[in-house]
Each structure stands twice: as C-alpha cells, then as structure tokens.
Motif scaffolding. Structure first.
Motif, PDB file in Angstrom:
ATOM      1  N   ALA A 316      10.641 -13.583  37.372  1.00 14.30           N
ATOM      2  CA  ALA A 316      10.048 -14.600  38.241  1.00 14.30           C
ATOM      3  C   ALA A 316      11.116 -15.190  39.162  1.00 14.30           C
ATOM      4  N   ARG A 317      12.310 -15.450  38.596  1.00 17.88           N
ATOM      5  CA  ARG A 317      13.386 -16.022  39.406  1.00 17.88           C
ATOM      6  C   ARG A 317      13.775 -15.036  40.512  1.00 17.88           C
ATOM      7  N   ARG A 318      13.960 -13.784  40.127  1.00 21.40           N
ATOM      8  CA  ARG A 318      14.394 -12.763  41.079  1.00 21.40           C
ATOM      9  C   ARG A 318      13.393 -12.586  42.217  1.00 21.40           C
ATOM     10  N   ARG A 319      12.113 -12.690  41.889  1.00 18.58           N
ATOM     11  CA  ARG A 319      11.067 -12.416  42.886  1.00 18.58           C
ATOM     12  C   ARG A 319      10.530 -13.677  43.562  1.00 18.58           C
ATOM     13  N   GLY A 320      11.080 -14.831  43.208  1.00 17.60           N
ATOM     14  CA  GLY A 320      10.594 -16.081  43.794  1.00 17.60           C
ATOM     15  C   GLY A 320       9.181 -16.434  43.344  1.00 17.60           C
ATOM     16  N   LEU A 321       8.892 -16.168  42.064  1.00 18.47           N
ATOM     17  CA  LEU A 321       7.538 -16.418  41.538  1.00 18.47           C
ATOM     18  C   LEU A 321       7.565 -17.537  40.505  1.00 18.47           C
ATOM     19  N   HIS A 322       6.381 -18.094  40.222  1.00 17.59           N
ATOM     20  CA  HIS A 322       6.243 -19.014  39.089  1.00 17.59           C
ATOM     21  C   HIS A 322       5.601 -18.263  37.945  1.00 17.59           C
ATOM     22  N   PHE A 323       6.032 -18.616  36.748  1.00 19.57           N
ATOM     23  CA  PHE A 323       5.533 -17.899  35.578  1.00 19.57           C
ATOM     24  C   PHE A 323       4.897 -18.876  34.591  1.00 19.57           C
ATOM     25  N   ASN A 324       3.741 -18.510  34.101  1.00 14.26           N
ATOM     26  CA  ASN A 324       2.952 -19.334  33.203  1.00 14.26           C
ATOM     27  C   ASN A 324       2.291 -18.447  32.164  1.00 14.26           C
ATOM     28  N   TYR A 325       2.174 -18.893  30.930  1.00 15.44           N
ATOM     29  CA  TYR A 325       1.432 -18.039  29.998  1.00 15.44           C
ATOM     30  C   TYR A 325       0.711 -18.863  28.933  1.00 15.44           C
ATOM     31  N   ASP A 326      -0.404 -18.338  28.453  1.00 14.67           N
ATOM     32  CA  ASP A 326      -1.153 -18.943  27.348  1.00 14.67           C
ATOM     33  C   ASP A 326      -1.157 -17.979  26.178  1.00 14.67           C
ATOM     34  N   VAL A 327      -0.905 -18.499  24.984  1.00 10.38           N
ATOM     35  CA  VAL A 327      -1.030 -17.666  23.781  1.00 10.38           C
ATOM     36  C   VAL A 327      -2.506 -17.642  23.398  1.00 10.38           C
ATOM     37  N   GLU A 328      -3.129 -16.475  23.512  1.00  9.68           N
ATOM     38  CA  GLU A 328      -4.562 -16.367  23.185  1.00  9.68           C
ATOM     39  C   GLU A 328      -4.768 -16.194  21.693  1.00  9.68           C
ATOM     40  N   SER A 329      -3.862 -15.467  21.061  1.00  6.39           N
ATOM     41  CA  SER A 329      -3.967 -15.345  19.605  1.00  6.39           C
ATOM     42  C   SER A 329      -2.640 -14.926  19.002  1.00  6.39           C
ATOM     43  N   TRP A 330      -2.463 -15.274  17.749  1.00  3.53           N
ATOM     44  CA  TRP A 330      -1.294 -14.853  16.963  1.00  3.53           C
ATOM     45  C   TRP A 330      -1.830 -14.520  15.572  1.00  3.53           C
ATOM     46  N   ILE A 331      -1.911 -13.249  15.240  1.00  3.01           N
ATOM     47  CA  ILE A 331      -2.454 -12.834  13.939  1.00  3.01           C
ATOM     48  C   ILE A 331      -1.312 -12.293  13.084  1.00  3.01           C
ATOM     49  N   HIS A 332      -1.145 -12.886  11.921  1.00  4.67           N
ATOM     50  CA  HIS A 332      -0.035 -12.506  11.044  1.00  4.67           C
ATOM     51  C   HIS A 332      -0.240 -11.097  10.480  1.00  4.67           C
ATOM     52  N   PRO A 333       0.849 -10.329  10.334  1.00  2.00           N
ATOM     53  CA  PRO A 333       0.713  -9.054   9.627  1.00  2.00           C
ATOM     54  C   PRO A 333       0.393  -9.322   8.149  1.00  2.00           C
ATOM     55  N   VAL A 334      -0.271  -8.389   7.509  1.00  2.00           N
ATOM     56  CA  VAL A 334      -0.641  -8.572   6.102  1.00  2.00           C
ATOM     57  C   VAL A 334      -0.162  -7.377   5.284  1.00  2.00           C
ATOM     58  N   ASP A 335       0.572  -7.668   4.224  1.00  2.00           N
ATOM     59  CA  ASP A 335       1.002  -6.601   3.330  1.00  2.00           C
ATOM     60  C   ASP A 335      -0.113  -6.275   2.347  1.00  2.00           C
ATOM     61  N   CYS A 336      -0.364  -4.996   2.116  1.00  2.00           N
ATOM     62  CA  CYS A 336      -1.244  -4.633   1.011  1.00  2.00           C
ATOM     63  C   CYS A 336      -0.466  -4.882  -0.279  1.00  2.00           C
ATOM     64  N   ASP A 337      -1.197  -5.088  -1.354  1.00  3.23           N
ATOM     65  CA  ASP A 337      -0.571  -5.411  -2.634  1.00  3.23           C
ATOM     66  C   ASP A 337       0.172  -4.173  -3.177  1.00  3.23           C
ATOM     67  N   PRO A 338       1.490  -4.291  -3.446  1.00  5.08           N
ATOM     68  CA  PRO A 338       2.273  -3.105  -3.842  1.00  5.08           C
ATOM     69  C   PRO A 338       1.708  -2.392  -5.071  1.00  5.08           C
ATOM     70  N   GLU A 339       1.168  -3.159  -6.018  1.00  2.00           N
ATOM     71  CA  GLU A 339       0.626  -2.525  -7.223  1.00  2.00           C
ATOM     72  C   GLU A 339      -0.652  -1.738  -6.907  1.00  2.00           C
ATOM     73  N   LEU A 340      -1.501  -2.329  -6.044  1.00  2.00           N
ATOM     74  CA  LEU A 340      -2.723  -1.616  -5.647  1.00  2.00           C
ATOM     75  C   LEU A 340      -2.374  -0.369  -4.834  1.00  2.00           C
ATOM     76  N   VAL A 341      -1.357  -0.491  -3.964  1.00  2.00           N
ATOM     77  CA  VAL A 341      -0.914   0.658  -3.168  1.00  2.00           C
ATOM     78  C   VAL A 341      -0.488   1.787  -4.110  1.00  2.00           C
ATOM     79  N   GLU A 342       0.256   1.422  -5.157  1.00  2.00           N
ATOM     80  CA  GLU A 342       0.718   2.400  -6.137  1.00  2.00           C
ATOM     81  C   GLU A 342      -0.477   3.092  -6.821  1.00  2.00           C
ATOM     82  N   GLN A 343      -1.495   2.295  -7.199  1.00  2.00           N
ATOM     83  CA  GLN A 343      -2.679   2.849  -7.867  1.00  2.00           C
ATOM     84  C   GLN A 343      -3.439   3.820  -6.952  1.00  2.00           C
ATOM     85  N   VAL A 344      -3.580   3.440  -5.690  1.00  2.00           N
ATOM     86  CA  VAL A 344      -4.300   4.307  -4.752  1.00  2.00           C
ATOM     87  C   VAL A 344      -3.469   5.557  -4.462  1.00  2.00           C
ATOM     88  N   ASP A 345      -2.143   5.389  -4.412  1.00  2.00           N
ATOM     89  CA  ASP A 345      -1.255   6.530  -4.224  1.00  2.00           C
ATOM     90  C   ASP A 345      -1.453   7.532  -5.375  1.00  2.00           C
TER      91      ASP A 345
END
Ligand SMILES: [Zn+2]
Length: 415
Positions: A316-345
């Motif tokens: 924006a600085r280089r191009r003489g622009l203004h910059f603005n942003y909105d966070v629309e969403s933030w979804i946390h990563p989720v770990d599967c349960d290691p023991e269940l993963v082992e059972q399915v494996d």
C-alpha cells in the motif's frame, strides 16, 4: 449366527441407498438441491428415518431436527459412540458429501443388527441438520454441542434473508427447541465421521482410505485497497494510484509469504476480487478482495496473518494506497483424538485396505463435536478431487473399503 462370526457390509445395499437418497431433491440440471430445512431436506430426513427403523434402530429427532438412530448397548451407563455426518446439501450438489458418512454408518449398524450383535456401549447414528451452513453455521452439530444461543437463533438467516425460525416453522418446528438439543458431554464417548475427502490427495496417492489426524483451521479476510480512480488515457503510468496493481503485487507475493512463514499444509486463496468503478477505461480506484488462509497449526496461522498484514502495508505504501481489512472468520484447527486415530488406523490395517494418515482441508461436523467429545474421521477418495458438484464421485471399491474400515472401527470402539 455364531457370536464370533465375522460381520460384513454389503456394498450392494449401500449403493442402493445412495441412489435412492440421491433421487430426493434432484434438480433438472442433475444436481441435488437438498438445502437445509427445504421440503427436499425434510423428505430426505423422513426417508432416512424409515431406513433406520428397517435396520432395527430406535429413531428420534432432537430439537435441531437432527435425525437419530440408536442401537442400545449392553451397558447403558457407558458413554456412547456417535457416528455422524449430514444429508443436507449445497445447491447443485453431488450425492456423496455428508450422505456417504450417514449411509455407511447405517449399513454398518444394519449389518451388525442383522448378525444379532449387541454392542457394549450404545451407538447413535446422527444426521446433523444444516452442515452446509445455509443459515451461517452448522446448526445441527452446534445445537448438539451446546453452542447455540438465543442471539444466534435470532440472527440466523440465509443469503435470501429467510430466517431460520421461519424455515423451521414451515415444517412445524420451533427454532427455540434447538436449545434443547444439547447433550451432556459426559454421556459422549467418541465421535466417528466418514466423509469424502473433497480433495485430490488420496486419489493421486492411489490410497483407498485416509485416517484423519487433524482438521485444518482457517481465517478469512475481506480486504480493501483504495487509491484514486482516473482516466485510463490521460493518467501517466507513474502518476497512478491503481488499486488493482496492489492486489496483483500481493497475489504475486503469496507463494513467497507461504514459503517463508507457512508450512507444507498452508493454503492461501484469493477467491473474489471486485474493482471499482469497474470500467474498462478507468484506473481502478478501489479493489475489494477476499483471502482464505488455512493451516493445521494455529501458531502458523497467526504467523501467516502477521506476514500478510506486513506485506499489504508495504504494498500500500509503495503504491500510494490505503489498506483496510475485516476478519470475517477465524476457525481453530482441531486435532483428532490420538487414541481414536490409533484405533481407526488398526481397523484400516485389519481391513487390508490401502490407507494413509492425513489432514482434512475442509470443515466438518466433527470440528464442532470436538469441543465436547473426542473425534476421529475416515476419508475416502474424491474422483479428480471434485466436490460440491454433480461430478462428485468415489469408486464403489473405495466406498466399500471406507465402510469396512468404519465397521471395524465401530467393533473396536463400541464392542
Ligand atoms: Zn460434508
């Protein structure tokens, strides 16, 4: 049938079910239109309920109109095994997204019931309402996990402005009952979801099954770069504040930003760009664009968001622009349960299928349920990585492989 006799799933029955449900809500273009709380969705729910009954399950619907089929266990006080997914669709969908998980679960429980097997812990097969987010969330699994609030109920509406309360009302359902669907986490032992991969990895690697270890997190921004609209003929190149050039610079830098600050699991996508005033002979004075960034590690997501911001400020600085942003969403990563993963494996190993451990790049009901119960997912390949389209398909051999792994997983987790 002897108690130790091996139970088998029937791909013929499963494929017949897929075809039958795949005819409910079919549009003239061949796509499925079974969006949440439409007449087609309700017809699908009724069809599923009848099939569950036939399979020997005890059926019910909770306050969020989640359809539940229960197989009673020998020890009724043990936390239950939940097998879930969804049967609602996006507009013009294929027949497998969500549905395959529900119908594979149905086939497994039907086979177990027919063989006279009784699990130790009770099993519930659940088709969650509105996973595809017609009303902005995953209403069914959110209600189940106790994440619905009166505020959410009040504001939930679809892209056409139809309120969730009105859509439910049309079928004699009361939106406030979604608050009653919450389950006590202490009664939930494990959650198992089979789903199509919706990406190309398994098919490229020629594997039949994926054992999911982590479900990716994501953030979405809506970004605006503002410069100055001007005449395309009279404004010399060096005297422009061209908002589109800012977007182009940023897009060009994305691969480097990912290399330097991301991981091999990182993805960044600019999926929508709007230029104002949007006229062929005017230098664009404003550019609005979306950016969707994903990774399986929240620390990496935070690093990426910082790096992206810095890059945008510099551009924006280089191009003489203004910059603005909105966070629309933030979804946390989720770990599967290691023991269940082992059972399915182990279940995959027992089944003799070709499989690998992997991550999920798409969001699923499992991500919501993970807040109240350990979760694990089984993936099957998507032909050419296609999904949310009538072209969505998985070879029957691979569907059979996935259902077998599901059956063996159920035997490990509930018997
Ligand atoms: Zn789905």
């Amino acid at each position: 049938m002897a108690a130790d006799e091996e139970v088998n799933i029937s791909i013929e029955r499963l494929s017949a079910d897929l075809r039958e449900l795949g005819d409910i809500g079919r549009g003239e273009d061949g796509g499925l239109y079974r969006m949440a709380f439409t007449a087609a969705d309700m017809e699908g729910k009724a069809w599923l309920e009848a099939k569950m009954k036939e399979a020997g399950l005890e059926t019910s619907r909770d306050g969020a109109c989640n359809v539940i089929g229960r197989m009673e266990g020998e020890e009724s006080d043990l936390p239950i095994l939940v097998i879930g997914s969804h049967i609602d669709t996006v507009p013009c969908a294929g027949i497998l997204d969500g549905t395959l998980g529900v119908l594979s679960g149905l086939e497994c429980l039907r086979a177990l019931h027919a063989a006279g097997k009784k699990p130790k812990r009770s099993i519930e097969l659940i088709a969650f309402s509105d996973e595809e987010g017609r009303f902005g969330g995953m209403i069914g699994s959110q209600s189940f996990a106790g994440q619905v609030t009166p505020d959410l109920i009040h504001h939930a509406s679809d892209l056409d402005g139809i309120k969730l309360s009105d859509a439910m009302n049309e079928h004699g359902l009361d939106v406030w009952q979604t608050l009653q669907a919450r389950r006590d986490p202490a009664t939930l032992g494990a959650y198992l979801e089979l789903h199509i991969e919706q990406g190309p990895v398994l098919s490229e690697m020629q594997e039949q099954v994926g054992v999911v270890e982590v479900i990716t997190g994501l953030f979405k921004w809506s970004v605006t770069l503002s410069g100055e609209p001007n005449h395309a003929g009279t404004t010399p190149m060096g005297m422009r504040r061209d908002a589109f050039m800012g977007v182009a610079d940023f897009a060009h830098e994305l691969p480097r930003l990912i290399d330097e600050n991301g991981s091999d699991k990182s993805r960044a996508t600019i999926g929508r760009v709007e230029l104002m005033p949007g006229s062929p002979n005017t230098v664009p004075g404003e550019a609005r664009f979306s950016i969707d960034v994903r990774d399986t590690d929240e620390t990496v997501m935070i690093e990426l968001s910082t790096a992206l911001k810095k890059a945008l400020v510099a551009i924006a600085r280089r191009r003489g622009l203004h910059f603005n942003y909105d966070v629309e969403s933030w979804i946390h990563p989720v770990d599967c349960d290691p023991e269940l993963v082992e059972q399915v494996d182990l279940a995959a190993k027992d089944s003799g299928v070709r499989y690998r451990r992997m991550e999920s790049g798409a969001a699923h009901d499992a991500q919501i349920i993970a807040k109240v119960c350990p979760v694990v997912m089984i993936f099957v390949p998507s032909k050419d990585g296609k999904s949310h389209s009538p072209a969505e398909w998985t070879a029957y051999d691979d569907i059979e492989a996935g259902a077998k792994v599901m059956l063996k997983s159920i035997e490990r987790l509930a018997f």
